[in-house]
Structure formats: structure tokens, C-alpha cells
Design an enzyme around this catalytic site. Structure first.
Site: not given
Ligand code: GLY
Length: 574
Positions: A385, A477
Site C-alpha cells: 500500500t 494495513g
Molecule cells: N488492503 C489494505 C486495505 O485496503 O486496507
């Protein structure tokens, strides 16, 4: 905000929040006699902070060609897809909070992935009913229908000034001509080498000559360049229909996935109303469901608004914030999902009365065990991310968090497209009350269903004060929510962009019932005091990586900082 809009804003009704006047559209209200009338209404120059200097430079290039913050956002996101594929990209999705200067319009762009129509929960279960991490995190079954391309097309066509050919040009050039992968990307590829070797197109792309790219070697991705070219020429049709769509479906189905052309054809990025919360005179514009981030941040700030944190020692300040985090994450687990599928008690969760009730249950010197709260474990965050922040010369703002979920997503590249697919299906509550890779629990509200968006923690935010504004966000996360919250609190306390990005952090998410702490966050006295209050402190290695842009409207100074935890990042004022 232009002078003519300012005139219009004067007619709007006022809301007094923490002694600062806000117009009905939520903009800080500038009374004619107010000294802030001297404040600048447009920065006159621009700033971008992202996790990779090539992406920041791509955005600055597009601004120099006459683009606005939203065109620059298209350039930054598409370039990150090429140079930082471990975190986000063309096969993933993003969430954005935008602020348009000319009319003060705030909007949330939801380019989150969706479950394919043939989604089958049983595919993600082991024979004993426990979650199957393999299918949820690796290969084509783990991938939702990508939202990134549709989201960028929406950004460019509804909010940008330039044609996609211009805003996608830097990404296409880098993918075609090549660049030198940084140490982090080379290390990430080495970490998941065995997974990549399972899929021929993944190995061909990430393991040239059978090995991760060597230091200093030029790395090219001509298939991805071609896919971006098709998007530049045909918009959504270049990805969701025609040649690319057919290749995606063929590759996914040949390797055990279940996508159809109809899944791709039916994908839509959506505009939604952002969540707005007022705290200590600042207006925070943040992410609504299908992100859980904005609801949690608003709930935490509403609880904190009943305390004077500035009068507390560090241990009591942390205690109070952690107790607010604990309560907000409990609600995250129980209530939240895709707003197109589930009814959520948002009025209750966001109400100050609800926060009053939660505040009453916080004891002054003692941790509340999560198990004592009516109801609901964790991976290292941080290798996946990405977030970037932009303010342009006119005061347009883009706060964008983008992801392929875990490290290098599903590790599956669809042959002939250069598209690395996400592994976002793990963000669904595949088994109620069983933790996902981030240790987050979930209820039926976040169960997988055809076409449904999986809940996200992405919390892109804009913080607007009478004379200072910040565009802020982070990967991480489940820790995204608390890192952004802490960033907002540090900004309101007067910290600079770099101080905010560098600040040591802590996190609590209801379960596991522990405070995750970065090395050096608390001095020994604070750690001892928190332990005596009943907290279990657990050190965590991986934090960040926050990218922040701030605008001081008294001095008209822009400031941009990329998290120093990531050396490839760049925050730059132009
Ligand atoms: N995939 C991490 C989130 O969207 O929170």
C-alpha cells in the site's frame, strides 16, 4: 479558494466549531474583519509527497505542463504502478479524498476492487473451516476486479485538465524505457521469489534471467506500458473491455480463477460523500465506507474531543488515545462493510452522543480489557500500500491511498498485460471473527458477495483549519487508521510536514489486546506507567510510510515531506 468564491461563502450559514467559523460547505469561514482575510487564498506554487522520487517527479512534470492536482495524481499513481509495484498499481485499487479549490467541493473517489460474480466463500476455506491464507493471498482467486484504472479515468475526466495521454505519459515512458529498481523493490521481489516462480508471466516480469533485478540494472515493463497506452487512448475501454479484458480473463481462468468479461465490463469507480468531522477547530475530510478508516478516525476524535490531551502527561495521553482506538476498532469489526450492500448505523457511530457514552467507560488510570467490551490477531504492516499527497498552485488537493494489498499483491501477473493482480479478497471477512492477514476481525457486514467491495482501512484525509491545511495519509494495513489519526493530532499540535511524517507511532486495534509500539515511541517512565495501567506493550518493526503536504495560509508556505523511514520517497515543493 478564489476571491469571488469567498464572496459567496460569506452568504452561507455559519457553524462555530471550537471557536473557528466554518461555512456551510465546511470551509473555514473568513469574516471580512478577520485578520485571516490577509491569508492567501491560493498557494501560487505546488507540492507533492510520495513514496518514490520518480512518482513525485512525474506529478511535478504534469503540473509543469499545465495540469492540476488531479492530473498530477493520475501521473503519480500510474508511475507508482511501474516503480513501486509492491505497494499499489494497475491491478489494484485506491481511495481518494479530493478538494476542488474553485468551489470548495470535497469528494471521495472509491476505486476499490469488487468480488467477481462467481465468488465462492468455500474457495477461501480449509477443509476444517479455517481461513485458507493461500487462496486468499496468492494467485488469481485472491484478486478482486481492479479499480485503479477506472478510478484514474474518473479523476482525469471529471476533475483534471489534461488528456490522459499527457498525465499517463511519465508512467508509459518509465515502463517502456526502464528505470533502476530501488533496494526495497529488489528486496521484496527476493522475498516472494518462490511465489513469483509459480506463474510464468510473473517470473518473466520480476525475475529477469531467473533472478530479482540486480542493483543498478535497468528494468523495463513493455506489457504494462502497452496497457497504459490503451487506457490513455480509450479510457475504461482500454482496460475493462477489448484486448486487455480478454487477456486478463484468459490468464485468470487458465490459472484457476473465476473472472468473466462481464465482471470487468461492469466495474465502476464511484464518487461518494466523504466523512467530515470537526475537532479543535479543524475540519477533517476523510474516507467513508467501504473504508473503515474515516468512521474510526471520526469516532476516535469525537471521543477525544471530551478530553484536554494537552494537560496530560504522555502516559495518560496515550492511555486516552488507545482507549478511543480500542472502542472504534470494536465497531469497525462489528458494523462496517460495502455501503452498497449493508446498512450501517453511521449516524450512531458518528454521533457526539455515542462518543459521550463511550467516553464515560474510559477509566482515568486503567486499561479496559477488550474482552470486557461487548464483543471481537496481526501481520507486520508496511511493505504494501502507498499514499501520496498533492496541493497545486490553485489550492486543489488530492489525498490518495492506493494498494494491491499484501506484498506484490497476489504475485500473479496476467500474461501479456503487465498487470500484477491484487490479493484484496483477503480484506473480506472470509470467516466471521477469524482474523485476516492484518489481524482484523469482521462480521457478515464484510462477508464476500458478488460485486461487493471488501472493507478497507485506507484513510486518505484532508485537514482544513482557519490558517493551516494538511493533506495526509499512510499505508500500513490496519495501522493506517491509527497512523493517520496520530498524524492529524500532530498537525493540529502545530508540527511540520517532516515532523508529522517522522513521528514515532503506536497502535491498538481492539484485538489482539496489545499496544503495538515503534521503537523509541515512549520513554521508560511512560512505558512503566502504561504497563502499570494494564497495557501490554509490543514492539513492532514496520511502520509508515506517511507522505504529507501542508499549507500555511498566513505565510503562504507549502511544505512536503516523505516518511524518512523510506529513503526512495520524495516530498517536493515546486
Ligand atoms: N488492503 C489494505 C486495505 O485496503 O486496507
Amino acid at each position: 479558494m478564489s476571491v469571488s468564491l469567498h464572496g459567496r461563502v460569506l452568504l452561507l450559514s455559519l457553524l462555530l466549531v471550537g471557536g473557528v467559523a466554518f461555512a456551510a460547505d465546511g470551509s473555514p469561514k473568513l469574516a471580512p474583519t478577520h485578520p485571516s482575510l490577509q491569508l492567501q487564498q491560493r498557494p501560487g506554487h505546488a507540492a507533492i509527497a510520495s513514496a518514490n522520487y520518480l512518482a513525485t517527479n512525474a506529478g511535478l512534470e504534469v503540473l509543469a505542463r499545465g495540469g492540476n492536482a488531479f492530473d498530477a495524481a493520475v501521473a503519480v499513481a500510474s508511475t507508482l504502478s511501474v516503480v513501486e509495484p509492491e505497494s499499489s498499481g494497475i491491478g489494484g485499487g485506491f481511495m481518494a479524498v479530493l478538494h476542488r479549490a474553485k468551489d470548495g467541493h470535497d469528494v471521495f473517489i472509491d476505486a476499490r476492487e469488487t468480488a467477481p460474480a462467481a465468488v465462492n466463500s468455500k474457495d477461501y476455506l480449509n477443509p476444517d473451516g479455517s481461513p485458507n491464507r493461500e487462496t486468499a493471498l496468492k494467485g488469481p482467486l485472491s484478486a478482486g476486479i481492479p479499480g485503479e484504472p477506472a478510478g484514474l479515468v474518473l479523476l482525469a475526466t471529471r476533475y483534471g485538465r489534461l488528456p490522459l495521454q499527457q498525465s499517463l505519459a511519465p508512467a508509459i515512458r518509465l515502463a517502456r524505457d526502464g528505470f533502476k529498481p530501488d533496494a526495497r523493490l529488489r528486496g521484496t521481489i527476493a522475498d516472494v521469489q518462490q511465489d513469483l516462480q509459480r506463474w510464468p508471466a510473473s517470473a518473466a516480469k520480476y525475475l529477469p534471467g531467473g533472478k530479482p533485478p540486480a542493483e543498478g540494472a535497468i528494468w523495463r515493463d513493455p506489457d504494462q506500458a502497452r496497457t497504459w497506452e490503451l487506457i490513455a487512448a480509450h479510457g475504461n475501454d482500454g482496460f475493462y473491455r477489448g484486448e486487455t479484458a480478454q487477456k486478463l480473463v484468459n490468464a485468470v481462468r487458465a490459472s484457476g480463477g473465476n473472472w468473466t468479461l462481464a465482471d470487468l465490463d461492469g466495474y465502476q469507480a464511484k464518487e461518494r460523500t466523504p466523512i467530515v468531522v470537526n475537532y479543535r477547530g479543524y475540519r477533517i475530510v476523510t474516507a467513508p465506507p467501504p473504508s473503515s478508516g474515516g468512521v474510526a478516525i471520526a469516532e476516535i476524535l469525537n471521543i477525544l474531543s471530551g478530553f484536554d490531551l494537552s494537560k496530560m502527561d504522555q502516559a495518560h495521553r496515550v492511555h486516552t488515545i488507545v482507549e478511543a482506538m480500542r472502542r472504534a476498532f470494536r465497531d469497525h469489526n462489528d458494523y462496517l462493510g460495502d455501503p452498497d450492500f449493508v446498512k450501517m448505523p453511521l449516524d450512531m457511530l458518528l454521533s457526539p452522543y455515542y462518543a459521550d457514552g463511550l467516553r464515560q467507560g474510559i477509566l482515568p488510570d486503567q486499561a479496559t480489557p477488550s474482552s470486557m467490551l461487548p464483543r471481537a490477531e496481526a501481520a507486520e504492516p508496511g511493505m504494501h500500500t502507498t499514499h501520496f499527497s498533492i496541493i497545486d498552485a490553485d489550492g486543489n488537493m488530492a489525498s490518495i491511498t492506493s494498494t494491491v494489498n499484501y506484498i506484490l499483491g497476489s504475485t500473479f501477473v496476467a500474461e501479456g498485460t503487465g498487470v500484477l493482480l491484487n490479493d484484496e479478497m483477503d480484506d473480506f471477512a472470509l470467516v466471521p471473527d477469524k482474523p485476516n492477514v492484518y489481524g482484523l476481525l469482521g462480521s457478515s457486514a464484510n462477508a464476500p458477495q458478488p460485486g461487493k467491495r471488501m472493507l478497507s482501512s485506507m484513510s486518505p484525509s484532508i485537514v482544513i483549519g482557519a490558517d493551516r491545511t494538511a493533506v495526509i495519509g499512510s499505508p500500513g494495513g490496519s495501522t493506517i487508521i491509527t497512523q493517520v489519526l496520530e498524524g492529524i493530532l500532530h498537525f493540529i499540535d502545530g508540527e511540520s510536514a517532516l515532523q508529522i511524517a517522522a513521528h514515532k507511532r503506536f497502535h491498538h486495534q481492539y484485538m489482539p489486546d496489545e499496544v503495538m509500539v515503534e521503537d523509541g515511541t515512549f520513554d521508560p517512565t511512560t512505558s512503566d506507567a502504561l504497563t502499570k495501567m494494564g497495557y501490554m506493550l509490543k514492539q513492532r518493526e514496520s511502520w509508515g510510510f506517511m507522505n504529507v503536504v501542508t499549507w500555511d495560509r498566513k505565510t503562504n508556505q507549502l511544505d512536503a515531506a516523505s516518511d524518512p523511514r523510506r529513503p526512495s520517497g520524495l516530498g517536493k515543493v515546486q
